[in-house]
Design a protein around this motif. Structure first.
Motif, PDB file in Angstrom:
ATOM      1  N   GLN A 306      12.706 169.121  28.436  1.00 43.33           N
ATOM      2  CA  GLN A 306      13.682 170.358  29.108  1.00 43.33           C
ATOM      3  C   GLN A 306      15.041 169.633  29.269  1.00 43.33           C
ATOM      4  N   PHE A 309      17.870 171.769  27.713  1.00 44.98           N
ATOM      5  CA  PHE A 309      18.104 173.168  28.709  1.00 44.98           C
ATOM      6  C   PHE A 309      18.850 172.926  29.856  1.00 44.98           C
ATOM      7  N   HIS A 336       9.960 168.381  19.529  1.00 41.40           N
ATOM      8  CA  HIS A 336       9.540 169.559  20.046  1.00 41.40           C
ATOM      9  C   HIS A 336       8.467 170.461  19.095  1.00 41.40           C
ATOM     10  N   PHE A 344      12.715 171.899  23.961  1.00 34.87           N
ATOM     11  CA  PHE A 344      14.089 172.245  23.638  1.00 34.87           C
ATOM     12  C   PHE A 344      14.694 171.608  22.651  1.00 34.87           C
TER      13      PHE A 344
END
Length: 387
Positions: A306, A309, A336, A344
Motif C-alpha cells: 500500500q 496509496f 500487485h 497498488f
C-alpha cells in the motif's frame, strides 16, 4: 552472493512466520540458486499488541450478556443489514412462498395497484421522506418494474406488501448511500419513520407496522452473517484482527525502532542487498529507504503493498505527494495481483523510477493478498532483476 531481506506483512506471528520464511526460501532456491534469504522478523518485537488484554473492547470485554444480542435481533438490526446489501431480499422471500389463493375471474391482478402507486411515488421524488436523501423516486420507478412484485402480491396481503415494498425502497436508498460512503446516514428511528410514511403512501396501515413479523421475515436465516454475530464476537474478532490493523497504525505512528532494525540488518549482511517487502513490509522498506540511503541495497521489491496509496493520500511518513522519490532510492519493482484490493500501482506516481508488474494468482480477495508466495511468476520477476 545476493542477499534478499524478506520483510513480512501485517499480522504475521509465530508459528506462521516460520512457515512463510521456509516457503519463500525454498522458492528462491529454485528460481535463483545461490541467493541468500534473510528474514526481518519484526512482528513479535515491533508489531501491535493489546497491552491491557483487550480492556478497550466493549460488549464482551465489559461483561455483555446474551440479552445484548437478543435486543439487537429484536430491533431488526440484523435484517436491515441484509437489506442494505440486498434491498429486495424480503420481497423475493415473499414471492417464493407462492400464491395465497386464486384470483377471481375479471379481477385486477394484485400487483397492478401497487405498480401504479409506486409510479406515483416515483413522480413525487424525495418529498415523502426527505431525511433519506436523494434516490427514493428513482428507486420507486425501478421497483415498479420488478418481476418480483407480481408473485409477492399474490403471496401476501396488501398491507404486508406495502410494508415490504417500503422497506425495500428505504433499504435501497440507504444502501446506495453507504456504498458511496455518504457522511450522513439516517439513524434507526428516522429510518423506521420513513418506512411507515412510504408504506402509507403505498396503501399500508397506520404507523407502527414497520417492525412487525413481516420485517423479520429474513432476519433469522442470516443471523450469523450480520451485526448480532459481530457484536457477540467483538472481542474475538478484534483480537484476531488487531495485529493486522494495529501493525499498520503502530508503524505509521511509531515506526522509528523498526526502521532502525532494518538498517542494522542491512548493515550486517553481505551486499548486494535486495529488500523484498510484502504488504506493510513493502511500506517499511520503502519508507526506510526514503528516510535515508541504505548502503548496499540495490533493488527494492514491494509485493501487494500500500506504499503508493499512502504516498498519494499523504500518509507515507517520509514523503509527501507530490514530492519526487529521492535520488538515492534504488530501482523499484512493484508487484500487485489484479484481484488484490490491498495491492497498488507505483509507476503512475513515480514514472521512470518504479516498475509495475500485475500478476494473476487466480484467487479472490482476500486470498489474493496472501497467494503471492506460491506464485512462480513472482519469484521469476524478482530473479530476472537481481543485481
Amino acid at each position: 552472493m545476493t542477499t534478499v531481506i524478506f520483510i513480512h506483512g501485517t499480522g504475521v506471528r509465530p508459528p506462521h512466520a516460520e512457515t512463510l520464511y521456509a516457503r519463500v526460501t525454498a522458492s528462491f532456491a529454485e528460481a535463483a540458486p545461490g541467493v541468500r534469504v534473510v528474514p526481518l522478523d519484526w512482528g513479535e518485537r515491533y508489531g501491535a499488541r493489546l497491552a491491557a488484554g483487550g480492556a478497550s473492547i466493549p460488549y464482551e470485554g465489559a461483561g455483555a450478556t446474551e440479552r445484548d444480542a437478543e435486543r439487537e435481533e429484536d430491533d431488526g438490526t440484523v435484517a436491515w443489514e441484509r437489506l442494505y446489501r440486498a434491498p429486495e431480499a424480503e420481497l423475493a422471500l415473499a414471492a417464493a412462498r407462492g400464491s395465497s389463493g386464486e384470483i377471481p375471474p375479471g379481477a385486477a391482478f394484485p400487483d397492478e395497484e401497487f405498480r401504479e402507486r409506486l409510479a406515483e411515488l416515483a413522480a413525487r421524488g424525495e418529498a415523502v421522506a426527505p431525511e433519506l436523501g436523494p434516490g427514493l423516486g428513482a428507486r420507486a420507478a425501478v421497483l415498479a418494474r420488478s418481476p418480483l412484485l407480481a408473485p409477492a402480491a399474490e403471496a401476501v396481503d396488501p398491507e404486508a406488501l406495502a410494508t415490504l415494498l417500503a422497506r425495500a425502497l428505504v433499504a435501497a436508498v440507504i444502501g446506495a448511500a453507504l456504498a458511496e460512503d455518504a457522511p450522513v446516514i439516517p439513524d434507526g428511528p428516522a429510518r423506521d419513520a420513513a418506512v411507515e410514511r412510504v408504506a402509507q403512501e403505498l396503501g399500508g396501515a397506520a404507523p407502527g407496522t414497520s417492525r412487525g413479523p413481516v420485517g423479520r421475515m429474513v432476519a433469522r436465516p442470516v443471523l450469523r452473517l450480520g451485526s448480532r454475530y459481530a457484536v457477540r464476537r467483538r472481542a474475538a474478532l478484534t483480537g484476531a484482527a488487531h495485529p493486522a490493523a494495529g501493525d499498520v497504525l503502530t508503524f505509521l505512528v511509531r515506526g522509528g525502532p523498526l526502521r532502525a532494525a532494518l538498517r542494522e540488518l542491512v548493515a550486517s549482511v553481505e551486499p548486494p542487498v535486495v529488500l523484498l517487502g510484502h504488504s506493510l513490509g513493502g511500506i517499511i522498506a520503502l519508507d526506510t529507504l526514503i528516510e535515508a540511503p541504505l548502503p548496499g541495497v540495490r533493488l527494492l521489491v514491494t509485493v501487494g503493498s500500500q506504499g503508493p496509496f499512502l504516498y498519494e493520500t499523504g500518509a507515507l511518513p517520509h514523503l509527501e505527494h507530490p514530492q519526487p522519490l529521492p535520488a538515492h532510492v534504488p530501482a523499484w519493482l512493484n508487484i500487485h495481483d489484479r484481484r488484490d484490493l490491498l495491492g497498488f500501482a507505483a509507476a503512475p506516481l513515480f514514472p521512470g523510477r518504479a516498475e509495475d508488474i500485475a500478476t494473476d494468482n487466480r484467487q479472490p480477495f482476500p486470498a489474493a493478498h496472501s497467494a503471492y508466495w506460491t506464485d512462480p511468476a513472482v519469484y521469476r520477476a524478482v530473479a530476472e532483476r537481481l543485481p
